[in-house]
Design an enzyme around this catalytic site. Structure first.
Site, PDB file in Angstrom:
ATOM      1  N   ASP A  20      40.272  19.941  52.096  1.00 59.15           N
ATOM      2  CA  ASP A  20      39.373  21.092  51.961  1.00 59.15           C
ATOM      3  C   ASP A  20      39.825  21.871  50.728  1.00 59.15           C
ATOM      4  OD1 ASP A  20      37.886  23.419  52.039  1.00 59.15           O
ATOM      5  OD2 ASP A  20      38.038  23.654  54.210  1.00 59.15           O
ATOM      6  N   HIS A 135      40.784  39.874  55.937  1.00 54.56           N
ATOM      7  CA  HIS A 135      39.393  39.441  56.096  1.00 54.56           C
ATOM      8  C   HIS A 135      39.008  39.278  57.575  1.00 54.56           C
ATOM      9  CE1 HIS A 135      38.935  38.890  51.854  1.00 54.56           C
ATOM     10  NE2 HIS A 135      39.832  37.926  51.777  1.00 54.56           N
ATOM     11  N   ASP A 172      43.601  42.756  46.458  1.00 55.50           N
ATOM     12  CA  ASP A 172      43.455  41.308  46.577  1.00 55.50           C
ATOM     13  C   ASP A 172      42.371  40.837  45.625  1.00 55.50           C
ATOM     14  OD1 ASP A 172      44.093  38.786  47.901  1.00 55.50           O
ATOM     15  OD2 ASP A 172      42.091  38.910  48.753  1.00 55.50           O
ATOM     16  N   HIS A 174      39.802  39.358  46.653  1.00 50.33           N
ATOM     17  CA  HIS A 174      38.562  39.569  47.386  1.00 50.33           C
ATOM     18  C   HIS A 174      38.615  40.893  48.155  1.00 50.33           C
ATOM     19  CE1 HIS A 174      38.463  34.956  47.417  1.00 50.33           C
ATOM     20  NE2 HIS A 174      37.493  35.338  46.625  1.00 50.33           N
TER      21      HIS A 174
END
Length: 597
Positions: A20, A135, A172, A174
């Site tokens: 992945d 997250h 970060d 994100h």
């Protein structure tokens, strides 16, 4: 008290079991590399080592639903195929049979760190954890994150320790939407600083910008704001625009962002629709003005900063104080050294000879101790220090220290002079010394290296001066040594002096030398006016010594916004100095930028 490091080797157990590309970056080696870096730098051995524990399911329920915790618990018995199917139901997450154990350790490490700091076991600390957490949401894993470690730590601090307000700074690539969703309607503040993925995707190769939030620079409430930054070394228009959008939107809720008589949106250089979340994309500013600095895409090469990391043992002495009254050493904070050494008398007299105020025996003795302390800092034997100097001799002693430091190899000095201390006439304006004068005077900048700042009277004015002018100049200067001189009439109270001394340690790697006017208490009482027993030093030198030694800083008290006069003076100086000092563009005062000369 020391700094705590919370860690557990079991957090390296979970890893990706299938191909992945999006998730392969979240690997055990990330945690090992962080710990190795601390060990190579000699930092781990100086810290209090704490082994992480698993967070209980009751503790996890502070943020997460029971159903979600049960789902993650069940991954312990799933096959690889089942784990892959379950992982596909979430965004950018993979599960492993050890994920539940690792994620509980990561959350428990954050809780342990909160307990260690709030119970006084440690002054501060660092939790080295994986999987990450910001997250993760109440009932969903996301972006490599399983349990929201920081959100759990904040809720634990409230419920276990009774805290009311907590600041979360989330930095970060994100946006940490999991923390936002947890606290966006909370009176506490969440500040999310995000590095632009369109610059870092090329660098990291495996990350996609799928967490980019709509209207990313706009806050969802006064309790949660997001600021989207660009990667790059020069100030970028898009980064400044993002910062100023947040400032403008948050100003109605935070007095510290307000200036009296100034429209906050206009002052941010933005049209009124810039803070409207429903404005169409074509109505928002998109292009920088002509000539503004532009960020170039980051090159796909590793940063050399990590390769340059070398062991950095601390100086043998953290903080030293030179006193003329030996008995005062009895009242020094623990760990602060009372320095008794001095440079040879002949050498001291040679440095003192051009200055009439240093001719007296007491002033010459103090100068010898001061120069010995300066040599210790320049030689790496002492990190920082403080000397008490008779008021009339502060200016001359500061001049001598500047000349000696430059003659002993210092390339750049930052001199912050408060009170009636004039810049030495013979000091060359060659860029080696940045002189900041703070006293009752008009705002002026005779040169980029000679700045005169009015003494702020309000808390807001002081903070604006420190954060919006002094520190940007200090970090732009990159000094080898910071000289903080508090002369006659400096007007600085203990909390502000302590904050100033602590903040100035950053630009020069902790090398700060404070020269403080000696104010001796009035004698009186019995025995012919003599005081029985040793006399403690005044509160100001004690506060400075504590701040230099790393103690917790005293409160500044109630906040009072900057006066219009203070704001105008700061704006005037910033605009005058921006062409030479680029960091002033980043720290506030937005308006169209011109290319730096």
């Amino acid at each position: 008290m020391s700094t705590a490091i919370v860690h557990h080797e079991d957090m390296t157990a979970a890893r990706l079991l299938w191909d992945d590309p999006e998730c392969e970056i979240e690997c055990p080696e990330r945690l090992c590399a962080a710990l190795s870096g601390l060990q190579r730098a000699g930092l781990e051995g100086r810290c209090l080592r704490v082994s992480a524990r698993e967070a209980s399911e009751e503790e996890l329920s502070l943020v997460h639903s029971a159903e979600y915790v049960a789902l993650v618990r069940a991954t312990q018995g799933l096959t690889e195929g089942e784990l892959k199917v379950l992982s596909g139901k979430f965004d950018a997450v993979y599960f492993h049979p050890e994920t539940f154990h690792c994620a509980r350790l990561a959350a428990g490490a954050a809780l342990q760190l909160v307990d260690a700091v709030l119970t006084g076991t440690a002054r501060n600390g660092l939790a080295l954890v994986r999987p990450p957490g910001h997250h993760s949401q109440r009932a969903a894993a996301n972006g490599f994150c399983v349990f929201n470690n920081v959100a759990l730590a904040a809720q634990h601090a409230r419920q276990r320790h009774g805290l009311d307000r907590i600041l979360i700074v989330d930095w970060d690539i994100h946006h940490g939407q999991g923390i936002q969703y947890t606290f966006e309607d909370d009176p506490g503040l969440t500040l999310s600083l995000c590095w632009s993925p369109r610059d870092l995707t090329q660098l990291l190769g495996t990350l996609r910008g799928r967490c980019w939030p709509p209207r990313s620079a706009l806050p969802t409430s006064h309790g949660c704001c997001r600021c989207w930054l660009e990667a790059g070394s020069a100030p970028c228009w898009s980064a400044l625009e993002s910062i100023q959008r947040v400032r403008a939107a948050q100003a109605p809720h935070w007095m510290s962002l307000q200036s009296e008589g100034v429209d906050v949106q206009a002052s941010a250089g933005l049209p009124r629709y810039a803070c409207d979340p429903y404005s169409p994309p074509e109505a928002r500013p998109s292009a920088p003005p002509p000539g503004s600095p532009v960020c170039e895409p980051a090159a796909a090469t590793p940063s050399p900063l990590l390769d340059e990391l070398q062991p950095c043992p601390p100086p043998p002495i953290r903080t030293a104080v030179a006193l003329t009254v030996p008995d005062a050493a009895l009242f020094l904070p623990p760990g602060v050294l009372h320095q008794v050494g001095s440079v040879p008398r002949e050498e001291t007299e040679a440095w003192a000879r051009p200055h009439e105020s240093l001719a007296q025996d007491e002033a010459c003795t103090v100068l010898g101790k001061l120069l010995h302390l300066l040599d210790g800092i320049l030689d790496g034997q002492v990190n920082n220090g403080l000397t008490l100097i008779p008021g009339p001799a502060v200016a001359a002693a500061l001049d001598v220290v500047i000349q000696r430091a430059l003659s002993h190899g210092s390339q750049r000095l930052l001199c912050l002079a408060l009170g009636q201390l004039d810049r030495p006439l013979e000091l060359a304006d060659d860029g080696r010394t940045l002189w900041l004068s703070i006293k009752d005077q008009a705002a002026a900048a005779p040169s980029p290296f000679h700045v005169c700042v009015p003494l702020p009277g309000t808390t807001g004015g002081f903070l604006s001066c420190l954060l919006g002018l002094v520190l940007p100049l200090a970090y732009s200067c990159r000094p080898d040594l910071v000289l903080l001189a508090l002369g006659p009439g400096h007007g600085l109270q203990e909390p502000r002096a302590a904050l100033l001394a602590a903040a100035l340690q950053g630009p020069a790697g902790g090398r700060v030398l404070a020269l403080v006017e000696e104010v001796r208490p009035a004698v009186g009482g019995e025995a012919g006016g003599r005081r029985a027993g040793p006399c403690p030093p005044p509160p100001l030198p004690t506060a400075l010594a504590l701040a230099l030694h790393g103690a917790a800083l005293p409160s500044l008290g109630a906040f009072c916004r900057a006066s219009p006069e203070e704001s105008r003076a700061l704006t005037h100086l910033r605009r005058q100095l921006e062409p030479r000092w680029e960091m002033l563009r980043v720290s506030g005062g937005p308006r169209p930028l011109s290319k730096a000369r």
